[in-house]
Design an enzyme around this catalytic site. Structure first.
Site, short mmCIF file in Angstrom:
data_model
loop_
_atom_site.label_atom_id
_atom_site.label_comp_id
_atom_site.label_asym_id
_atom_site.label_seq_id
_atom_site.Cartn_x
_atom_site.Cartn_y
_atom_site.Cartn_z
N ASP A 25 0.84 -1.20 0.00
CA ASP A 25 0.00 0.00 0.00
C ASP A 25 0.88 1.25 0.00
O ASP A 25 2.02 1.20 0.44
CB ASP A 25 -0.86 0.08 1.27
CG ASP A 25 -1.72 -1.15 1.46
OD1 ASP A 25 -2.04 -1.80 0.47
OD2 ASP A 25 -2.04 -1.43 2.63
N1 URA Z 1 -1.06 -6.00 3.83
C1 URA Z 1 -1.56 -4.76 3.83
O1 URA Z 1 -2.61 -4.51 4.41
N2 URA Z 1 -0.88 -3.80 3.17
C2 URA Z 1 0.29 -4.01 2.56
O2 URA Z 1 0.87 -3.07 1.99
C3 URA Z 1 0.81 -5.30 2.57
C4 URA Z 1 0.12 -6.29 3.21
#
Ligand code: URA
Length: 231
Positions: free
Chosen positions: A105
């Site tokens: 993310d």
């Molecule tokens: N899980 C998440 O919620 N975000 C990420 O970036 C990676 C794994």
């Protein structure tokens, strides 16, 4: 295997195919002793040098990057500043293009693999291969110890919008609001959604390891080449 010179140069990001004629005029591109000047000519990549340098990773690129917060793993600049902008321009022009192996993310930091080898993307993201990914999370409240068996069960945690429960995940609780979680799958926003499902909010998320690869002390925004065998 021989390839057209313009295709070879364009695939490695030196120039576009239409720019190849000019590129060959202004740069010393040689196969052994022979100067290459015809973009439509054919050459084997082995032994080709550009201005005296060997070709730039002609067998494919494979990198690990320390993703800083605030960058997106997409190629679409409308989604925000791109992780790809951290790479040298020649690599950003490669075709097939360099993509991330799965995504983190925008707010997540840590280990991101990048490659132009699509078979590696499939191999490393396939749920069947169960490649472990280790994350460190800071939560809004101390996580209760009952979460350890719940996350490990592989059957009790069904996330909103999913038809199958989360696969077994290893949760360690080092204390306070911190949690260390190792997943072998990569559903959308999985770590945040797993904690949200039990009433906790992830305030910070960092990926520390992907398979056997550890981020170590690679500084944020930096990358280093890796070999797929290291994973
Ligand atoms: N899980 C998440 O919620 N975000 C990420 O970036 C990676 C794994």
């Amino acid at each position: 295997m021989t390839r057209r010179v313009d295709q070879l140069l364009a695939s490695l990001g030196y120039c576009s195919r239409s720019e190849a004629r000019l590129f060959l005029k202004h740069h010393d591109v040689r196969a052994g002793e022979t100067r290459l000047q015809n973009p439509a000519g054919k050459t084997a990549p082995d032994g080709v040098r550009v201005d005296g340098e060997p070709l730039d990773n002609p067998g494919g690129l494979f990198l690990m990057l320390h993703k800083p917060a605030g960058l997106v793993c997409s190629h679409d600049p409308r989604e925000g500043p791109l992780v790809h902008d951290l790479l040298p321009e020649r690599w950003r022009r490669r075709n097939p293009r360099v993509t991330s192996v799965g995504r983190l993310d925008k707010a997540t930091t840590g280990l991101l693999l990048l490659t132009d080898q699509s078979e590696w993307v499939h191999r490393l993201t396939s749920p069947a291969r169960k490649v472990p990914k280790r994350y460190l999370a800071r939560l809004d409240k101390p996580p209760p110890p009952e979460l350890v068996p719940l996350f490990a069960s592989g059957e009790k945690l069904l996330l909103d919008g999913e038809t199958k429960p989360c696969a077994p995940a290893v949760l360690a609780l080092p204390g306070g609001c911190r949690a260390e979680i190792t997943l072998t799958e990569g559903k959308y926003h999985q770590v945040r959604r797993m904690f949200a499902a039990v009433g906790l909010t992830v305030l910070e998320l960092h990926r520390a390891a992907f398979g056997r690869l550890e981020l170590g002390n690679l500084p944020p925004g930096h990358w280093r080449p890796v070999s797929p065998d290291e994973i």
